[in-house]
Each structure stands twice: as C-alpha cells, then as structure tokens.
Design an enzyme around this catalytic site. Structure first.
Site, short mmCIF file in Angstrom:
data_model
loop_
_atom_site.label_atom_id
_atom_site.label_comp_id
_atom_site.label_asym_id
_atom_site.label_seq_id
_atom_site.Cartn_x
_atom_site.Cartn_y
_atom_site.Cartn_z
N HIS A 1 -8.86 -16.93 -36.76
CA HIS A 1 -9.70 -15.91 -36.10
C HIS A 1 -10.48 -16.58 -34.98
CE1 HIS A 1 -11.93 -11.91 -36.65
NE2 HIS A 1 -12.40 -12.46 -35.55
N HIS B 1 -11.16 -15.81 -30.71
CA HIS B 1 -10.90 -14.91 -29.57
C HIS B 1 -10.70 -15.72 -28.29
CE1 HIS B 1 -11.95 -10.99 -31.52
NE2 HIS B 1 -12.60 -11.80 -32.35
N ASP C 1 -10.94 -14.66 -25.26
CA ASP C 1 -11.99 -14.35 -24.29
C ASP C 1 -13.37 -14.78 -24.79
OD1 ASP C 1 -11.32 -12.31 -26.17
OD2 ASP C 1 -12.65 -10.91 -25.16
N GLY D 1 -13.67 -4.51 -31.79
CA GLY D 1 -14.64 -3.68 -31.06
C GLY D 1 -15.50 -2.93 -32.05
N HIS E 1 -10.26 -6.33 -38.04
CA HIS E 1 -11.69 -6.62 -38.13
C HIS E 1 -12.32 -5.57 -39.05
CE1 HIS E 1 -11.35 -9.05 -34.42
NE2 HIS E 1 -12.57 -9.51 -34.68
N GLU F 1 -17.73 -6.42 -41.01
CA GLU F 1 -18.64 -7.22 -40.18
C GLU F 1 -19.83 -6.33 -39.81
OE1 GLU F 1 -17.21 -8.20 -36.28
OE2 GLU F 1 -18.64 -9.84 -36.01
ZN LIG Z 1 -13.58 -11.39 -34.19
#
Ligand SMILES: [Zn+2]
Length: 371
Positions: free
Chosen positions: A24, A26, A28, A185, A212, A215
């Site tokens: 995991h 990202h 970006d 998102g 995801h 969280e």
């Molecule tokens: Zn993430």
C-alpha cells in the site's frame, strides 16, 4: 519460526538492510520534493515552497495539520506535476529507486489514471507511461545491485463515476504490469455498493481487488469491501479494531462477527501506522496503534507506508518506530513481511519464491536471527 532475542538497538541497526514488502504505497504520495520543484517549474505551477527541504517539510506539516483541506491540497500539487508522459515516467522510475534504497524487494504502487488526463494523455497512455517508468526503475536498481519487483495497482476515485471504465483498464493491462484494482478517496458516502456490477465484473475476470476501507469509515465499510467488493485485501482496515472488545483487566479480547470473518479468512489488512496517526484514523501514538494488537490476535497484518512524502516515512522508518515504541522484535518484522509476500497480487509459486529465495535469506543474514 523461532528467533533468538535481539536487543532493540541491534534490531534497529539491522532494519535498513532487511528485505521488505510494501503493498500500500501511493505513487502520487511518494514524490521527491526536488522532482516536484523541477516538474512544477517546467509547467509554471506555483508551489508553497521552492526549496526541496522546505517543500518536503510543508508536505508533512500540511498532512499533520488535522485539516482535511490542507491534506487534500498536498495531492493537488503532486498530481498537477504528473500530467505528461515524461513526468509520469520520471516519478515512477524514482519511486522504484527510492523503494529499492529502502530495502523493498517487492512493491505494489497504486495510483488513479483518471487524475492524469489534463494535458491530453489517454487512460492507456498513463498506464503505459507509469509502466515504462517502473521498468526503468527496476533496471536502474538492478544496475545498482538491488533486485526489486514492482506491480501497478490501478485505482478508481470513489467520488467519480468511472469505476467500470477503470476496472476494464486494469484488466486490459494485466499483462502490462497491472496486478490489481483499488478504489480510493472519500470513503464516507461512496461505498462499493454504488456500482455493484464492477465487483462482479472483476470476479468474473479473476482479477485481484483491494479496497480502501476502515480508515475514514468504520466496520460497515470493511464489511462491504470484503463481502460485496470481494476484496482479497483491505486497504487500512484499521478500524476493524472497533469490532473487538478488550477486557484490559483480564487481558482478553472478544471478536465481533466481522472481526472473526476477517481473521478466519486471514484477509490481509494493509496497515499504515504513521499515516493513520496523521489523519486521526486510529491510535494516538505508535505504541497505541491497533497494528500491534491486531497482530497479537493473529490477524493477517501487513505494514505499509501509504504516502511517503506526506508522512515523511519509509518502510525502514515504520519498522524502526514499531521496534522502538511498540516493542516489536525482528520476528515481528519478519511476520508482517512474510504475510505481505503471501498476500501479494502475484501467483502462489512466485510468492513462495519471493519468501524462500529473497526474504528468508535476507533475515538469516542478520546476526542473531534464526528463522
Ligand atoms: Zn491509501
């Protein structure tokens, strides 16, 4: 597995060299500050700082601020400079090199192609560019004596309506480096049930899914990810801790039905402690982060970075914090690494080879460890 006890200082000294797996991370969220500065200059994009150290600090402070607006603003800047083929290639290449330097031997990097179309690239162009960059990075790392394998996880943004299109993009590129599909998102308000057909399509294609969940939202979100979404792994999943009752006096834990389900099926949780502390998802300190309790309860726990730039973190940093502040041992680090390898979106024989040929020998090299 047994290991001789190693002192905290011995373990910390050994961590940088350990072979690591990250599932995991990202793309970006892991740019080098200097790269952002150079790419921004090329396109005339204004940044909050133009010195690499100051910009790096700005990213961490913004993510630390407790303000969602400021947190999201950080991604405005990274995504803004990732709109051309050349920029995507460079960012992907450097990301692989940075992971390899961190001791990572297997990585899955996630990113959302739909966020990189502003300068005229097609969805397929973006996947091709990232793949080219990843392959360049792997080759350059090999030239430096570091072996790393990297796969793409293609993400659809939850608030957008392109899930099916992005899922088809991911499946179409399964022999072009894409190993799985993810949604990311805003977790609240955009559940997997928004587009239930996407998950059936992916299942029909035998295509791996991670979602995801758990969280920003809680237990029901995790339930939907693993049931409706048929997710093979859960991104974060840290709030599964809310489905477990702890009796601190007797030192016992009572699992709820979902917690049992996730543990019974050993559904891997992609936990990201430093990121969770920043966003307030879970825990008030590394020592109190649920990762340690979930691991002690024998959940399939993996350790991850999430966003290296915004969190000022690395796999070495996450591991060091857990050893220094949460009592983790070398054996604990091996456990989460092996679990991650067994949970990678590669085939079973490849997972076995990763463990037997790379991870186990790497740990056995560390003096004092007998695995
Ligand atoms: Zn993430």
């Amino acid at each position: 597995m047994t290991s001789t006890p190693s002192s905290v200082s011995e373990t910390v000294a050994a961590i940088a060299a350990l072979p690591k797996v990250v599932l995991h991370d990202h793309l970006d969220g892991g740019l080098r500050p200097q790269t952002i500065i150079e790419l921004a200059a090329e396109i005339g994009h204004d940044l909050p700082a133009t010195d690499a150290d100051a910009l790096g600090a700005w990213f961490v402070e913004s993510a630390d601020s407790g303000s969602l607006v400021r947190y999201l603003e950080t991604f405005d800047h990274t995504i803004a400079v990732m709109q051309t083929r050349e920029a995507l290639v460079r960012v992907a290449r450097e990301s692989v090199l940075d992971l390899a330097a961190d001791g990572v031997v297997y990585a899955e990097q996630r990113w959302a192609p739909e966020q990189h179309l502003r300068a005229g690239l097609s969805l397929q162009d973006t996947v091709d560019a990232v793949q080219a960059g990843l392959e360049e990075g792997v080759a350059l790392a090999a030239a430096q004596g570091r072996t790393i394998r990297v796969g793409q996880l293609v993400t659809a943004m939850r608030h957008a309506d392109r899930w099916q299109e992005i899922a088809e993009l991911a499946v179409a590129n399964r022999s072009n480096g894409v190993v799985g599909f993810d949604i990311a998102g805003a977790e609240d308000g955009f559940p997997p049930s928004r587009f239930p057909g996407v998950w059936q399509y992916l299942a029909d294609q035998n295509f791996p899914v991670t979602i995801h969940a758990g969280e920003a939202s809680g237990v029901s979100s995790i339930a939907e990810a693993v049931h409706l979404g048929q997710a093979s792994r859960v991104g974060h999943g840290v709030r599964l801790i809310e489905d477990i009752s702890f009796d601190e006096h007797h030192g016992t834990a009572a699992l709820g039905q979902l917690a049992h389900w996730v543990r019974d099926h050993q559904i891997p949780l992609e936990l990201c402690p430093v990121s969770n502390l920043q966003t307030g998802a879970a825990g008030t300190s590394i020592a109190a982060h649920p990762i340690t309790r979930l691991k002690e309860l024998d959940f399939a726990v993996t350790l991850n970075t999430d966003n290296r730039l915004m969190s000022g973190t690395s796999m070495t940093h996450e591991m060091t914090l857990l050893v220094e502040q949460a009592g983790w041992t070398l054996e604990d680090l091996y456990d989460v690494t092996a679990t991650a390898a067994w949970s990678a979106f590669i085939h079973h024989d490849e997972r076995r080879a990763l463990i037997d040929d790379v991870i186990l020998p790497g740990y056995q090299e560390i003096q004092g460890a007998q695995l």
